[in-house]
Write a protein that holds these residues in place. Structure first.
Motif, PDB file in Angstrom:
ATOM      1  N   VAL A  77       0.437  -1.363   0.079  1.00 28.48           N
ATOM      2  CA  VAL A  77       0.287   0.334   0.055  1.00 28.48           C
ATOM      3  C   VAL A  77       0.776   1.445   0.382  1.00 28.48           C
ATOM      4  CG1 VAL A  77      -2.037   1.247   1.665  1.00 28.48           C
ATOM      5  CG2 VAL A  77      -1.561  -1.275   1.035  1.00 28.48           C
ATOM      6  N   ASP A  78       0.291   1.921  -1.231  1.00 22.33           N
ATOM      7  CA  ASP A  78       1.602   2.963  -1.066  1.00 22.33           C
ATOM      8  C   ASP A  78       0.958   4.154  -0.431  1.00 22.33           C
ATOM      9  OD1 ASP A  78       3.478   3.216  -2.822  1.00 22.33           O
ATOM     10  OD2 ASP A  78       2.227   2.426  -4.000  1.00 22.33           O
ATOM     11  N   ALA A  79       1.756   5.497   0.396  1.00 17.03           N
ATOM     12  CA  ALA A  79       1.074   6.583   1.657  1.00 17.03           C
ATOM     13  C   ALA A  79       0.490   7.013   0.596  1.00 17.03           C
ATOM     14  CB  ALA A  79       1.721   6.483   3.332  1.00 17.03           C
ATOM     15  N   GLN A  86      -1.073   6.011  10.411  1.00 15.56           N
ATOM     16  CA  GLN A  86      -2.316   6.156  10.102  1.00 15.56           C
ATOM     17  C   GLN A  86      -2.421   5.376   8.892  1.00 15.56           C
ATOM     18  OE1 GLN A  86      -4.110  10.386   9.535  1.00 15.56           O
ATOM     19  NE2 GLN A  86      -3.376  10.945  11.354  1.00 15.56           N
ATOM     20  N   VAL A  87      -1.854   5.248   7.617  1.00 18.96           N
ATOM     21  CA  VAL A  87      -2.094   4.213   6.864  1.00 18.96           C
ATOM     22  C   VAL A  87      -1.417   2.804   6.849  1.00 18.96           C
ATOM     23  CG1 VAL A  87      -0.916   3.417   4.206  1.00 18.96           C
ATOM     24  CG2 VAL A  87      -1.949   6.331   4.720  1.00 18.96           C
ATOM     25  N   ALA A  88      -0.532   3.026   7.775  1.00 20.06           N
ATOM     26  CA  ALA A  88      -0.568   1.154   8.301  1.00 20.06           C
ATOM     27  C   ALA A  88      -1.874   1.499   9.454  1.00 20.06           C
ATOM     28  CB  ALA A  88       0.803   1.460   8.984  1.00 20.06           C
ATOM     29  N   GLU A  89      -2.414   1.479  10.441  1.00 18.26           N
ATOM     30  CA  GLU A  89      -3.372   1.626  11.588  1.00 18.26           C
ATOM     31  C   GLU A  89      -4.881   1.024  10.115  1.00 18.26           C
ATOM     32  OE1 GLU A  89      -3.097   0.497  14.309  1.00 18.26           O
ATOM     33  OE2 GLU A  89      -1.490   1.801  14.812  1.00 18.26           O
ATOM     34  N   ARG A 114       4.474   1.320   1.992  1.00 18.96           N
ATOM     35  CA  ARG A 114       5.749   2.335   1.519  1.00 18.96           C
ATOM     36  C   ARG A 114       5.327   3.783   1.186  1.00 18.96           C
ATOM     37  NH1 ARG A 114       6.543  -0.264  -4.098  1.00 18.96           N
ATOM     38  NH2 ARG A 114       5.099   0.309  -4.462  1.00 18.96           N
ATOM     39  N   HIS A 115       6.646   4.579   1.324  1.00 19.97           N
ATOM     40  CA  HIS A 115       6.237   6.259   1.964  1.00 19.97           C
ATOM     41  C   HIS A 115       7.279   6.694   1.054  1.00 19.97           C
ATOM     42  CE1 HIS A 115       6.416   9.721   4.561  1.00 19.97           C
ATOM     43  NE2 HIS A 115       5.009   9.981   3.251  1.00 19.97           N
ATOM     44  N   LYS A 116       7.121   7.490   0.039  1.00 19.55           N
ATOM     45  CA  LYS A 116       8.234   7.754  -0.322  1.00 19.55           C
ATOM     46  C   LYS A 116       9.196   6.564  -1.145  1.00 19.55           C
ATOM     47  CE  LYS A 116       7.634  12.206   1.563  1.00 19.55           C
ATOM     48  NZ  LYS A 116       7.957  13.659   1.973  1.00 19.55           N
ATOM     49  N   HIS A 121       6.391   0.348   7.351  1.00 19.63           N
ATOM     50  CA  HIS A 121       5.028  -0.241   8.272  1.00 19.63           C
ATOM     51  C   HIS A 121       4.813  -2.333   7.852  1.00 19.63           C
ATOM     52  CE1 HIS A 121       4.414   3.968   9.612  1.00 19.63           C
ATOM     53  NE2 HIS A 121       4.646   2.788  11.442  1.00 19.63           N
ATOM     54  N   LEU A 122       4.903  -3.269   8.880  1.00 18.26           N
ATOM     55  CA  LEU A 122       4.639  -4.519   8.248  1.00 18.26           C
ATOM     56  C   LEU A 122       3.088  -4.291   8.939  1.00 18.26           C
ATOM     57  CD1 LEU A 122       4.718  -7.311   7.455  1.00 18.26           C
ATOM     58  CD2 LEU A 122       5.694  -7.732   9.381  1.00 18.26           C
ATOM     59  N   VAL A 123       2.301  -4.946   8.680  1.00 16.72           N
ATOM     60  CA  VAL A 123       0.679  -4.943   9.042  1.00 16.72           C
ATOM     61  C   VAL A 123       0.717  -6.682   9.313  1.00 16.72           C
ATOM     62  CG1 VAL A 123      -1.628  -4.914   9.257  1.00 16.72           C
ATOM     63  CG2 VAL A 123      -0.144  -2.691   8.738  1.00 16.72           C
TER      64      VAL A 123
END
Length: 436
Positions: A77-79, A86-89, A114-116, A121-123
């Motif tokens: 998931v691209d943030a 917040q995207v990970a949560e 994924r950010h930039k 984060h791993l979920v």
């Protein structure tokens, strides 16, 4: 299915979701998608429960089906411009709330944020049908170490085979006899019925943190020569009896079952609810702790059984007695073995600077809902630094909100009083004899 799987399948049906555990984990800089893909491949290849789905017989009974190969998706998931935390949560909540088809889907969901261009984060969420808390800890340690030695012999398929053998049936029969004796003798009620409060949700979750309780429990454990888990169970029984006015107390301690041969290192779900009776009215708290130890040992010995057979037993005894016995009162000490036997808190965290005594613990309600919760009362103890941390869920038709808070605060008050008694005994040269 194995007995552990069957017990969790019943819970999944009762609560109406896939009973996931797990969440969000920040990733170290430089982690790549191939690294996470390799970890997911390792989980699926090494652990039989991760590649287990269900098949239902004509009569609706589930069976476990273990695949030797297959595919699973790793979601990326691209943030974008959003906060990656917040995207990970949000991803974790999406995984948690989405229904699962156990006949076609694997019992694990994994994704990365994924950010930039960097993974942040791993979920990971896994169903309790696949793994319990102790199994998850074993898994995490093996993943971190990259263990490649053969997995223990008694995987869930082998467990089910043993449970259906003559030895397994003897274990189950002994457990049923033990439980039947308690169910026939126990008073039917665990709680005083509470009238519904208009406009108030029925099911509540609370949290209690007590730094002062940690050294107090250890002082009692050292005085009695028993583990802190036994002390906590005795404190729970004593406070519950005081709050409800009902004694003796009937409790269901969660039995990990990994002390049994061939099961210590298995990644699966093995925990089941035991059953014991404890009279907390003894004048000496040490007597209550000793009784708790004996009751716990019996519950551990007989906490490995076929849930379907146990449910049939409960229904039969209820018909013959003309009333069902309430058993929904659970105690789950999820701390590691080291925490249960030895704690060394910083004394400065337990008393204020003015020397007037230990600070009381902090209590808060964190969740309320009208949909059915897991049980009437479920008290859980978890590892946190320098404190006793308790989480409990309760049905407000069984305990009022005031009673719920009084329950955990009563445990703290009793622990501090007994710890002070330990200090006075040392000061006057009076000691306790350990039974170890």
């Amino acid at each position: 299915m194995s007995w552990g799987q069957s017990e969790n399948w019943s819970t999944i049906q009762a609560i109406g979701n896939w009973f996931p555990l797990g969440g969000v984990k920040p990733l170290p800089a430089g982690t790549g998608i191939p690294d996470i893909a390799a970890e997911l491949r390792y989980l699926m290849g090494r652990y039989q429960p991760m590649r287990t789905r269900l098949r239902f017989d004509a009569d609706g009974l589930p069976r476990q089906v273990v695949s030797g190969s297959g595919e699973i998706a790793l979601e990326v998931v691209d943030a974008g411009d959003s906060d990656p935390d917040q995207v990970a949560e949000a991803l974790s909540e999406r995984y948690r709330s989405a229904e699962i088809d156990f006949t076609t889907e694997w019992p694990v969901r994994m994704g990365v944020v994924r950010h930039k261009g960097e993974l942040t984060h791993l979920v990971v969420l896994m169903s309790h049908l696949a793994v319990d808390g102790a199994g998850a800890l074993i898994m995490m340690s093996e993943v971190a170490a990259g263990v490649t030695t053969p997995v223990p012999e008694l995987q869930p398929l082998a467990q089910a085979a043993w449970q259906n053998s003559a030895s397994g049936r003897r274990q189950n029969d002994a457990a049923l006899r033990y439980h039947e004796g308690i169910l026939r003798d126990a008073a039917p009620r665990r709680y005083r019925e509470q009238p519904p409060v208009p406009g108030q949700a029925r099911y509540w979750q609370g949290e209690f943190d007590s730094p002062a309780m940690l050294p107090a429990v250890q002082a009692i454990a050292e005085r009695t020569g028993l583990g802190s888990s036994t002390v906590l169970l005795a404190l729970f029984a004593k406070s519950l009896s005081a709050v409800t006015g009902i004694h003796p107390v009937l409790l269901r301690p969660i039995v990990g079952n990994r002390f049994r041969p061939g099961l210590s290192g298995v990644v699966c779900t093995l925990a089941q609810a035991g059953l014991c009776v404890l009279d907390a009215s003894a004048e000496s708290f040490d007597e209550t702790v000793q009784q708790a130890q004996r009751s716990l040992m019996s519950a551990y010995k007989h906490g490995y059984y076929d849930p379907a057979s146990m449910e049939q037993l409960k229904q039969r005894v209820a018909r013959e007695r003309g009333t069902a016995v309430e058993t929904a009162c659970f105690f789950n000490d999820r701390r590691g073995a080291a925490m249960q036997t030895q704690v060394r808190p910083d004394p400065s965290t337990t008393a204020p600077e003015d020397g007037e005594g230990p600070r009381p613990g902090t209590f808060r309600w964190v969740l309320s809902q009208d949909s059915p919760s897991l049980e009437s009362l479920f008290l859980q103890v978890d590892d946190v630094p320098d404190a006793v941390h308790m989480t409990f869920v309760m049905d407000s038709h069984c305990l009022s909100l005031a009673d719920g808070e009084a329950l955990v605060r009563g445990m703290e008050t009793a622990a501090l009083a007994e710890a002070a008694d330990s200090t006075s005994r040392i000061g006057t040269g009076v000691g306790a004899v350990s039974d170890r």
